[in-house]
Design an enzyme around this catalytic site. Structure first.
Site, PDB file in Angstrom:
ATOM      1  N   ASP A 265       0.848  -1.178   0.000  1.00 55.18           N
ATOM      2  CA  ASP A 265       0.000   0.000   0.000  1.00 55.18           C
ATOM      3  C   ASP A 265       0.894   1.243   0.000  1.00 55.18           C
ATOM      4  OD1 ASP A 265       0.890   0.288   2.585  1.00 55.18           O
ATOM      5  OD2 ASP A 265      -0.999  -0.260   3.521  1.00 55.18           O
TER       6      ASP A 265
ATOM      7  N   ASP B 230      -7.899  -7.441   0.098  1.00 57.32           N
ATOM      8  CA  ASP B 230      -6.990  -7.677   1.220  1.00 57.32           C
ATOM      9  C   ASP B 230      -7.729  -7.328   2.479  1.00 57.32           C
ATOM     10  OD1 ASP B 230      -5.720  -5.152   2.859  1.00 57.32           O
ATOM     11  OD2 ASP B 230      -6.582  -4.554   0.934  1.00 57.32           O
TER      12      ASP B 230
ATOM     13  N   CYS C 162     -13.916 -28.347   5.935  1.00 56.10           N
ATOM     14  CA  CYS C 162     -12.620 -27.755   5.598  1.00 56.10           C
ATOM     15  C   CYS C 162     -11.518 -28.810   5.569  1.00 56.10           C
ATOM     16  CB  CYS C 162     -12.272 -26.675   6.610  1.00 56.10           C
ATOM     17  SG  CYS C 162     -10.655 -25.920   6.332  1.00 56.10           S
TER      18      CYS C 162
ATOM     19  N   CYS D  77      -8.287 -28.252   5.531  1.00 55.07           N
ATOM     20  CA  CYS D  77      -7.002 -27.629   5.871  1.00 55.07           C
ATOM     21  C   CYS D  77      -6.259 -28.462   6.913  1.00 55.07           C
ATOM     22  CB  CYS D  77      -7.196 -26.187   6.342  1.00 55.07           C
ATOM     23  SG  CYS D  77      -7.488 -25.992   8.116  1.00 55.07           S
TER      24      CYS D  77
ATOM     25  N   CYS E  51      -7.939 -28.429  10.410  1.00 54.90           N
ATOM     26  CA  CYS E  51      -9.198 -29.166  10.541  1.00 54.90           C
ATOM     27  C   CYS E  51      -9.013 -30.673  10.409  1.00 54.90           C
ATOM     28  CB  CYS E  51     -10.221 -28.641   9.538  1.00 54.90           C
ATOM     29  SG  CYS E  51     -10.836 -27.002  10.006  1.00 54.90           S
TER      30      CYS E  51
ATOM     31  N   HIS F 125      -6.036 -21.818   9.836  1.00 55.33           N
ATOM     32  CA  HIS F 125      -7.349 -22.223   9.327  1.00 55.33           C
ATOM     33  C   HIS F 125      -8.023 -21.066   8.587  1.00 55.33           C
ATOM     34  CE1 HIS F 125     -11.457 -23.551   8.945  1.00 55.33           C
ATOM     35  NE2 HIS F 125     -11.798 -22.385   9.484  1.00 55.33           N
TER      36      HIS F 125
END
Lengths: 376, 376
Positions: free
Chosen positions: A94, A272, A310, A312, A315, A341
């Protein structure tokens, strides 16, 4: 084979939603894209490899934080932000304009820019369009954001007009400053930022001025500043359309999963937000059924994963009961796993939307998402 | 093929130093072994897979912390400590005796045990030999430690004798309590703990009483409590020899790298300590040249790794300058990476000693280690 400096191709559209690829020297960015925020040269509590494994193609770095610590010139001597933090894919930085007004002390704004004192050690600094371009070049940014003023929520139409017009003058200076760093400009891209608050005419004028200057991509700035989802969506009903259709559109600082879905529906390509990382550290997990607060006593003996849908690493390994225990005990691993997660969930959300748009079933996805997702 | 409950084999000795393997149901433990401390069901700031990758064969869990949060009965309902935290290799649990005296409030000690109030919520609890055995069984511990009283540093000979004798009575009760949990006793091991302060005769009497009861392994307790390295080494000149040569010897709560090297030299096989994790969170890295404090300003532009001789994931990826930045900025990733390096360093130290003992060159290793390692 040399990779392109910047090439955006839209593979499919579905309603106003688009999916495509932004190709850059350091890698491809699949859109719609969510960029995890790496404020101080780290996506908080995550190693770069974990961020990548979650599916992120690009991360965001904050000019304001990095100019103060470790400092832009020091970062350049250390080989740039990518080497420093060990992330070799694209980084968007930014301009510092938003944070200098929200975080620093004793700010003094003028046509030249913003004079301020560091929130870390009180040291004096100046941030202007030219200095912002220089800092982003020293950091080695891949996508440089123009220096702008984020118009305050609740501004009158006159205030919003004056603020937008100043941002457009700064956009011109940003373009010139960026182009002056020729070596860096050949390897990176510059985005302009549309302002104009919630006003359709101001947004249109801003878009026209930016387009006249010419940028690689265009951000919708000045939203997610307290106006609420309804007002944000109302603005997104027209603002993205005012920007060039063949250029990526980036909605800065957004947002919650349902904000992102609604913004993709309205033609936004990039996002973002600190929410998945910050919420993770605070014990909030995002799931397909909505957010949950793992501190809640009902999770103390819950052997289910955070989100049964999920896949991931968190999980598939740990239970809500374990995460409840870690977060209650103030264990760092709790913040690490909750963050991991959440970053996975956000990336899975983006991938699911990319697939749905690509297969022409985005409206059905949105209906199913809204049926399952309960806002906290 | 069923793995053994507990089998200790010494592959080589070199002077008093020994190297071997402790085989258990959940895996082999290469000795000399360092056990990272996982106080509250987590090695702080590390995922279990990262602890394993660093080379750890076994970790330690704290009975005191776990009985208070999440609670032993709850842990049993959740499937035990291994499932809860996602570590499927051996876990040694302490008895809670040491921490109940150092961390809890309003303790009242009697022959029965220790009544105390939780340091977390003030709730009332009782810890005795029988309850400690029960808790360690509920946690699913692989190596259970007998309940003992850690004699205070500076105790008179009479005080040390009385304290040791009480610990030996508790050792008997621990043996009986452990054996009463037959299902668990068939799958796990029980270690006795030698006390007797710095006194050779008391240590010998303690060792004789423990050996008479009979344990799978023997710990040297009551050291590393403020007596200093010289007094500790003087005690280790005789204490390990008093314990059965064919059983593993565990020095509790030790220590700094140079403490560990000196203890291995004196016949110790197992160690645990919070130092690599706690120091990591505080910005101290262990290296083959000695400890360094990464906060020091001289590291701000140092592009070298923490330890040029270290092949760990941290040293092969990030610079001292980056770690300096993270730690100064209070970033969680700083604590994560410093801890990861330290755990790798400790495991590399153990592997280097195992190799040196196995190849009959341990004395040369110790000389080289001491020549390079500068204590802080």
């Amino acid at each position: 084979m040399t990779r392109p400096r910047f090439s955006f191709s839209i593979a499919a559209t579905d309603g106003k939603a688009r999916t495509g690829t932004l190709a850059m020297r350091r890698g491809d960015i699949r859109t719609p894209a969510f960029m995890p925020v790496g404020t101080a040269a780290t996506v908080k509590a995550m190693r770069p490899a974990e961020v990548r494994t979650a599916g992120a193609d690009i991360i965001l770095g904050n000019t304001y934080h990095l100019m103060l610590r470790p400092g832009a010139e020091r970062m350049a001597r250390l080989g740039g932000l990518h080497d420093f933090m060990g992330w070799d894919r694209p980084i968007l930085t930014d301009s510092g304009g938003y944070q200098v007004m929200s975080l620093s002390a004793l700010t003094k704004m003028s046509e030249e820019g913003v004079a301020f004192s560091s929130h870390i050690d009180g040291s004096k600094h100046m941030l202007s369009a030219e200095r912002s371009m220089e800092i982003q070049r020293l950091l080695g940014s891949d996508i440089v954001m123009a220096f702008d003023e984020c118009t305050k929520n609740g501004a009158t139409r006159d205030e919003a007009a004056l603020s937008m017009e100043r941002s457009m003058r700064w956009a011109r200076r940003s373009r010139d400053g960026f182009d002056a760093g020729a070596d860096h400009a050949e390897r990176s891209a510059l985005f302009g930022i549309q302002q104009g608050a919630l006003d359709e005419d101001l947004r249109l004028r801003s878009a026209q001025m930016l387009t006249e200057i010419g940028f690689d991509g265009y951000a919708v700035g000045g939203l997610a500043v307290g106006e609420g989802q309804e007002a944000m969506f109302a603005t997104l009903d027209f603002a993205p359309n005012q920007l060039p259709a063949d250029r990526p559109r980036y909605l800065m600082g957004v947002g919650k999963p349902d904000d992102i879905v609604g913004a993709v529906e309205r033609g936004i390509d990039m996002f973002d937000c600190v929410l998945p990382t910050r919420s993770g550290r605070n014990g909030q997990a995002f799931t397909w059924a909505g957010p949950l607060n793992i501190r809640n006593a009902r999770f103390a003996e819950d052997r289910a994963p955070l989100d049964p849908r999920c896949p991931c690493p968190v999980c598939t390994t740990w239970s809500r009961a374990y995460l409840h225990h870690l977060v209650k005990a103030g264990e760092m691993l709790g913040a690490m796993l909750m963050t991991q997660h959440n970053i996975h969930f956000y990336q899975a959300l983006m991938q699911t939307m990319r697939d749905a748009i690509g297969e022409g079933r985005f409206a059905a996805f949105v209906r199913a998402f809204r049926a399952d997702y309960r806002r906290a």
